[in-house]
Design a protein around this motif. Structure first.
Motif, short mmCIF file in Angstrom:
data_model
loop_
_atom_site.label_atom_id
_atom_site.label_comp_id
_atom_site.label_asym_id
_atom_site.label_seq_id
_atom_site.Cartn_x
_atom_site.Cartn_y
_atom_site.Cartn_z
N GLY A 180 0.78 -1.30 -0.10
CA GLY A 180 -0.07 0.05 0.12
C GLY A 180 0.90 1.31 0.01
N GLN A 181 0.09 2.47 -0.22
CA GLN A 181 0.74 3.73 -0.03
C GLN A 181 1.68 3.77 1.19
OE1 GLN A 181 -1.50 7.63 -0.38
NE2 GLN A 181 -0.85 7.21 -2.48
N GLU A 182 1.07 3.67 2.19
CA GLU A 182 1.78 3.62 3.54
C GLU A 182 3.16 3.10 3.54
OE1 GLU A 182 -1.19 2.55 3.13
OE2 GLU A 182 -2.62 4.07 4.08
N ALA A 183 3.19 2.01 3.03
CA ALA A 183 4.35 1.12 3.00
C ALA A 183 5.43 1.96 1.81
CB ALA A 183 4.34 -0.06 2.53
N PHE A 184 4.89 2.41 0.95
CA PHE A 184 5.54 3.17 -0.19
C PHE A 184 6.35 4.35 0.63
CE2 PHE A 184 5.55 6.15 -3.94
CZ PHE A 184 6.59 5.48 -4.51
N PHE A 185 5.33 5.10 1.14
CA PHE A 185 6.02 6.42 1.75
C PHE A 185 7.02 5.84 2.91
CE2 PHE A 185 1.76 8.96 1.07
CZ PHE A 185 2.29 8.95 -0.51
N GLU A 186 6.77 4.97 3.79
CA GLU A 186 7.51 4.66 4.89
C GLU A 186 9.17 3.79 4.33
OE1 GLU A 186 8.09 1.13 8.44
OE2 GLU A 186 5.97 1.78 7.63
N GLY A 187 8.90 3.63 3.05
CA GLY A 187 10.36 2.81 2.33
C GLY A 187 11.15 4.31 2.15
N HIS A 188 10.54 5.27 1.60
CA HIS A 188 11.28 6.47 1.25
C HIS A 188 11.81 7.01 2.66
CE1 HIS A 188 9.07 6.63 -2.50
NE2 HIS A 188 9.90 7.36 -3.01
N GLU A 189 11.16 7.19 3.57
CA GLU A 189 11.36 7.81 4.95
C GLU A 189 12.63 7.20 5.43
OE1 GLU A 189 7.21 9.95 6.28
OE2 GLU A 189 7.89 7.87 7.36
#
Length: 250
Positions: A180-189
């Protein structure tokens, strides 16, 4: 210019001393350079490239038009009747009195001219590859896809986030149970924390559902989700989208 000092280093030293108030004449004396060099250094931090040398004449030059006549005829000839490099070389010697030209020189010219002649004849563009170069810390590539993980003896489908710096090749990975999008964002962070910053150039992306709401077919234009737009704005990410499909995703 001192021995071992590059021109870029010389320009940097001249610009530094000029900022500290040193006159142009003093710069010339200190670095043992002329007025013209000082002016060039003060106008640009990067030295202008040298003008390329004129191409050297080759002993093959008188025979190039002959080769250029042989190769177009091969475009419509049966495969077994086409000119090989060996046959071209022998014909140049036997029929055109070529002398003192090596086989390697003929082979190099034929390899260069064959794809060019196909293009000139309208048979489609040649397959070419452009060597890439990247500045340190400037660019990165992101991929986010499925990966099979064996957990406690069972094979599970997970999602692997990967951010790879284009210059050094250093990569940061993180596995998530969801795509999901949350995992995508957390990967960047996570990647930015590990690397200590955000690439100041651009980050290349494929057609990632977590970031893209829709794709305008056969172009690099994207309609992004609002959350992704806000997220990349917060971190100052400059995204670059790959062309959709096999032709662009690699």
């Amino acid at each position: 210019m001192p021995p071992g000092q590059s021109k870029v280093e010389l320009y940097a030293a001249l610009r530094r001393d000029a900022r500290e108030g040193m006159s142009n004449r003093a710069l010339e004396r200190k670095c043992r350079v002329g007025w013209r060099t000082v002016q060039k250094a003060l106008s640009s931090a990067w030295p202008q490239p040298r003008e390329p040398y004129a191409p050297r004449r080759s002993k093959l030059d008188p025979f190039k038009p002959v080769i250029d006549q042989m190769l177009p005829a091969d475009l419509d000839a049966p495969r077994k009747q086409r000119h090989t490099v060996v046959r071209i070389y022998r014909r140049l010697i036997n029929e055109h009195a070529m002398d003192d030209v090596s086989y390697q020189v003929v082979r190099a010219y034929v390899a260069k001219r064959k794809p060019e002649i196909r293009v000139e004849a309208g048979r489609g563009p040649a397959q070419v590859f452009i060597e890439q170069s990247h500045l340190a810390g400037a660019e990165a590539e992101v991929d986010f896809g499925e990966v099979a993980v064996r957990l406690r003896g069972e094979l599970m489908k997970c999602h692997l986030f990967c951010l790879r710096l284009s210059f050094s090749g250093k990569a940061v990975h993180r596995v998530f149970a969801s795509g999901g999008q949350e995992a995508f964002f957390e990967g960047h962070e996570h990647a930015f924390r590990v690397l200590g910053g955000v690439p100041f150039g651009k980050i290349r992306y494929a057609n990632l559902k977590a970031a893209v709401a829709s794709v305008l077919v056969f172009t690099r234009r994207r309609v992004e989700t609002d959350r992704w737009t806000a997220f990349r704005s917060h971190y100052g990410i400059e995204p670059f989208s790959c062309t959709p499909g096999i032709e662009g995703a690699h």
